[in-house]
Enzyme design. Structure first.
Site, PDB file in Angstrom:
ATOM      1  N   TYR A 148       3.423   2.278   8.211  1.00 50.45           N
ATOM      2  CA  TYR A 148       2.150   3.222   7.816  1.00 50.45           C
ATOM      3  C   TYR A 148       1.245   3.087   8.911  1.00 50.45           C
ATOM      4  CZ  TYR A 148       1.031  -1.020   5.081  1.00 50.45           C
ATOM      5  OH  TYR A 148       0.652  -2.306   4.637  1.00 50.45           O
ATOM      6  N   LYS A 163      -2.885  -2.444  10.738  1.00 50.03           N
ATOM      7  CA  LYS A 163      -1.427  -2.671  11.276  1.00 50.03           C
ATOM      8  C   LYS A 163      -1.645  -1.492  12.377  1.00 50.03           C
ATOM      9  CE  LYS A 163       1.011  -5.173   8.384  1.00 50.03           C
ATOM     10  NZ  LYS A 163       1.505  -6.584   8.796  1.00 50.03           N
TER      11      LYS A 163
HETATM   12  C1  HXC Z   1      -9.745  -5.071  -4.772  1.00 48.74           C
HETATM   13  C2  HXC Z   1      -9.827  -7.358  -3.859  1.00 48.74           C
HETATM   14  C3  HXC Z   1      -8.596  -7.594  -4.344  1.00 48.74           C
HETATM   15  C4  HXC Z   1      -7.761  -6.454  -5.100  1.00 48.74           C
HETATM   16  C5  HXC Z   1      -9.358  -9.322  -3.431  1.00 48.74           C
HETATM   17  N1  HXC Z   1     -10.141  -8.400  -3.497  1.00 48.74           N
HETATM   18  N2  HXC Z   1      -8.267  -8.761  -3.995  1.00 48.74           N
HETATM   19  N3  HXC Z   1     -10.470  -5.954  -4.220  1.00 48.74           N
HETATM   20  N4  HXC Z   1      -8.392  -5.523  -5.218  1.00 48.74           N
HETATM   21  N5  HXC Z   1      -6.353  -6.763  -5.567  1.00 48.74           N
HETATM   22  C6  HXC Z   1     -11.509  -8.468  -2.637  1.00 48.74           C
HETATM   23  C7  HXC Z   1     -12.410  -9.542  -3.195  1.00 48.74           C
HETATM   24  O1  HXC Z   1     -13.072  -9.077  -4.415  1.00 48.74           O
HETATM   25  C8  HXC Z   1     -13.422 -10.012  -2.232  1.00 48.74           C
HETATM   26  O2  HXC Z   1     -14.300  -8.969  -2.175  1.00 48.74           O
HETATM   27  C9  HXC Z   1     -12.544  -9.753  -1.089  1.00 48.74           C
HETATM   28  O3  HXC Z   1     -11.289  -8.966  -1.375  1.00 48.74           O
HETATM   29  C10 HXC Z   1     -11.822 -11.262  -0.595  1.00 48.74           C
HETATM   30  O4  HXC Z   1     -11.256 -11.713  -1.572  1.00 48.74           O
HETATM   31  P1  HXC Z   1     -10.709 -13.168  -1.606  1.00 48.74           P
HETATM   32  O5  HXC Z   1      -9.938 -13.416  -2.796  1.00 48.74           O
HETATM   33  O6  HXC Z   1     -12.098 -14.218  -1.400  1.00 48.74           O
HETATM   34  O7  HXC Z   1     -10.033 -13.297  -0.086  1.00 48.74           O
HETATM   35  P2  HXC Z   1      -9.047 -14.227   0.223  1.00 48.74           P
HETATM   36  O8  HXC Z   1      -8.959 -15.779  -0.748  1.00 48.74           O
HETATM   37  O9  HXC Z   1      -9.242 -14.526   1.605  1.00 48.74           O
HETATM   38  O10 HXC Z   1      -7.564 -13.460   0.131  1.00 48.74           O
HETATM   39  C11 HXC Z   1      -7.241 -12.476   1.192  1.00 48.74           C
HETATM   40  C12 HXC Z   1      -6.443 -11.407   0.223  1.00 48.74           C
HETATM   41  C13 HXC Z   1      -5.327 -12.314  -0.399  1.00 48.74           C
HETATM   42  C14 HXC Z   1      -5.852 -10.555   1.561  1.00 48.74           C
HETATM   43  C15 HXC Z   1      -7.428 -10.817  -0.377  1.00 48.74           C
HETATM   44  O11 HXC Z   1      -4.365 -11.053  -1.017  1.00 48.74           O
HETATM   45  C16 HXC Z   1      -4.265 -13.107   0.379  1.00 48.74           C
HETATM   46  O12 HXC Z   1      -4.520 -14.039   0.649  1.00 48.74           O
HETATM   47  N6  HXC Z   1      -3.162 -12.497   0.753  1.00 48.74           N
HETATM   48  C17 HXC Z   1      -2.313 -13.151   1.762  1.00 48.74           C
HETATM   49  C18 HXC Z   1      -0.803 -12.727   1.397  1.00 48.74           C
HETATM   50  C19 HXC Z   1      -0.549 -11.465   1.423  1.00 48.74           C
HETATM   51  O13 HXC Z   1      -1.411 -10.475   0.923  1.00 48.74           O
HETATM   52  N7  HXC Z   1       0.812 -11.262   1.406  1.00 48.74           N
HETATM   53  C20 HXC Z   1       1.251  -9.871   1.291  1.00 48.74           C
HETATM   54  C21 HXC Z   1       1.533  -9.160   2.852  1.00 48.74           C
HETATM   55  S1  HXC Z   1       2.395  -7.814   2.525  1.00 48.74           S
HETATM   56  P3  HXC Z   1     -15.866  -9.299  -2.910  1.00 48.74           P
HETATM   57  O14 HXC Z   1     -16.619  -8.277  -2.392  1.00 48.74           O
HETATM   58  O15 HXC Z   1     -15.572  -9.244  -4.251  1.00 48.74           O
HETATM   59  O16 HXC Z   1     -16.274 -10.561  -2.445  1.00 48.74           O
HETATM   60  C22 HXC Z   1       2.384  -6.613   3.563  1.00 48.74           C
HETATM   61  C23 HXC Z   1       3.482  -5.717   3.749  1.00 48.74           C
HETATM   62  C24 HXC Z   1       3.037  -4.458   3.672  1.00 48.74           C
HETATM   63  O17 HXC Z   1       1.231  -6.805   4.285  1.00 48.74           O
HETATM   64  C25 HXC Z   1       4.186  -3.546   3.914  1.00 48.74           C
HETATM   65  C26 HXC Z   1       4.993  -2.940   2.964  1.00 48.74           C
HETATM   66  C27 HXC Z   1       6.247  -1.811   3.263  1.00 48.74           C
END
Ligand code: HXC
Length: 283
Positions: A148, A163
């Site tokens: 994507y 990306k």
């Molecule tokens: C809406 C969200 C949310 C959700 C977090 N936020 N999750 N908003 N829907 N599901 C918002 C929060 O409210 C906050 O905004 C801001 O994002 C930051 O959130 P935190 O939890 O404080 O951030 P952090 O702890 O730094 O976490 C980062 C993250 C988390 C990206 C949100 O998911 C993470 O750490 N992910 C790492 C692992 C991961 O995602 N792996 C999957 C990758 S898969 P506010 O305004 O409230 O402060 C991938 C493959 C794709 O990429 C390809 C597929 C084909």
């Protein structure tokens, strides 16, 4: 398919190397003779991977950093160079993603994903790239993107933007750093089941539909991706630069107009196609 010591003599840093695809790649690189550093936010998964590699007689270390923090990344890369005496390969695998209606996203939510994926990739690339240039040894940087990056995708807009930026960075630096014999390539994996991605992106009921939509009828197996990464990181790929290799079973091509017809049994398709065929009028 690989020689046992394909990656011997290489030090490889894998970001997000404690879990998911990063972990599988790290273990595979070590199996093929590389010394491996895994970088991530949480020490526990990193320690587990290091122990798993050491248990098999390999060499590994954990580098603790959040890729969003440029100073911490630079210090972590310095630790790797100090411990192993240099670095040859960086795999930018760390990612963040979640499903959301774009109109509900706060700026902080957008920044959280872009900060990890795009800025994080830049921080690691800059920290490793400047050392590769100073070493004068050449090297390889491999970025994990997604299809994507060029098609776009609904509900994952921060990741789509990030990306796409990483893919553009890959191609830009492939040209800019070619003179230093630093190769930059990307892999665009399709669906590979991992805990991190599945827990955030796989809605209930989507799993079977996801397989059905794939021309191969299945998801990827993480070792398949690790083998591609090993090849691209190795000297066997020494003339591949600026390329993005898609590994998704052909999934992204399914968006084309007529592909949905593959869901029909062949006989039904044939009957529909025949019905559209112009009839020859008499002589
Ligand atoms: C809406 C969200 C949310 C959700 C977090 N936020 N999750 N908003 N829907 N599901 C918002 C929060 O409210 C906050 O905004 C801001 O994002 C930051 O959130 P935190 O939890 O404080 O951030 P952090 O702890 O730094 O976490 C980062 C993250 C988390 C990206 C949100 O998911 C993470 O750490 N992910 C790492 C692992 C991961 O995602 N792996 C999957 C990758 S898969 P506010 O305004 O409230 O402060 C991938 C493959 C794709 O990429 C390809 C597929 C084909």
């Amino acid at each position: 398919m690989f020689e046992k010591d394909l990656l011997a003599g290489k030090v490889i840093l894998v970001t997000g190397g404690g879990t998911g695809l990063g972990r599988v790649m790290a273990l595979r690189f070590a199996e093929l003779g590389a010394r491996v550093a895994v970088l991530g936010r949480r020490p526990e998964p990193l320690t587990e991977v290091v122990q798993a590699i050491e248990a098999k007689g390999g060499e590994a270390m954990a580098a603790s950093a959040d890729v969003r923090d440029a100073a911490r990344v630079d210090a972590a890369v310095e630790d790797v160079v100090t411990r192993f005496g240099g670095i040859q390969v960086l795999v930018n695998n760390a990612a963040g993603n979640f499903l959301a209606l774009t109109e509900t996203l706060s700026p902080n939510a957008f920044n959280a994903v872009v900060g990890i994926v795009l800025n994080g990739t830049f921080h690691c690339t800059a920290a490793v790239g400047k050392r590769l240039i100073a070493q004068g040894t050449g090297g390889c940087i491999l970025n994990i993107v997604a299809t994507y990056a060029w098609t776009g995708a609904a509900y994952v807009v921060p990741s789509v933007c990030a990306k796409a930026g990483v893919l553009a960075m890959t191609r830009a630096l492939a040209v800019e750093w070619g003179r230093y014999r630093i190769r930059l390539n990307a892999i665009a994996p399709g669906p590979f089941p991992t805990e991190g991605a599945w827990s955030r992106l796989m809605l209930p009921g989507m799993e079977e539909e996801g397989k059905r939509r794939n021309p191969t009828g299945r998801f990827g197996d993480p070792p398949e991706l690790a083998n591609l990464a090993a090849y691209l990181a190795s000297d066997a790929a020494s003339y591949i630069n600026g390329e993005c290799v898609t590994m998704d079973g052909g999934e992204w091509l399914m968006g084309q107009s007529f592909n949905a017809l593959t869901q029909l049994p062949p006989e039904q398709f044939q009957a529909l196609a025949e019905a559209l065929r112009p009839r020859k009028s008499g002589p």
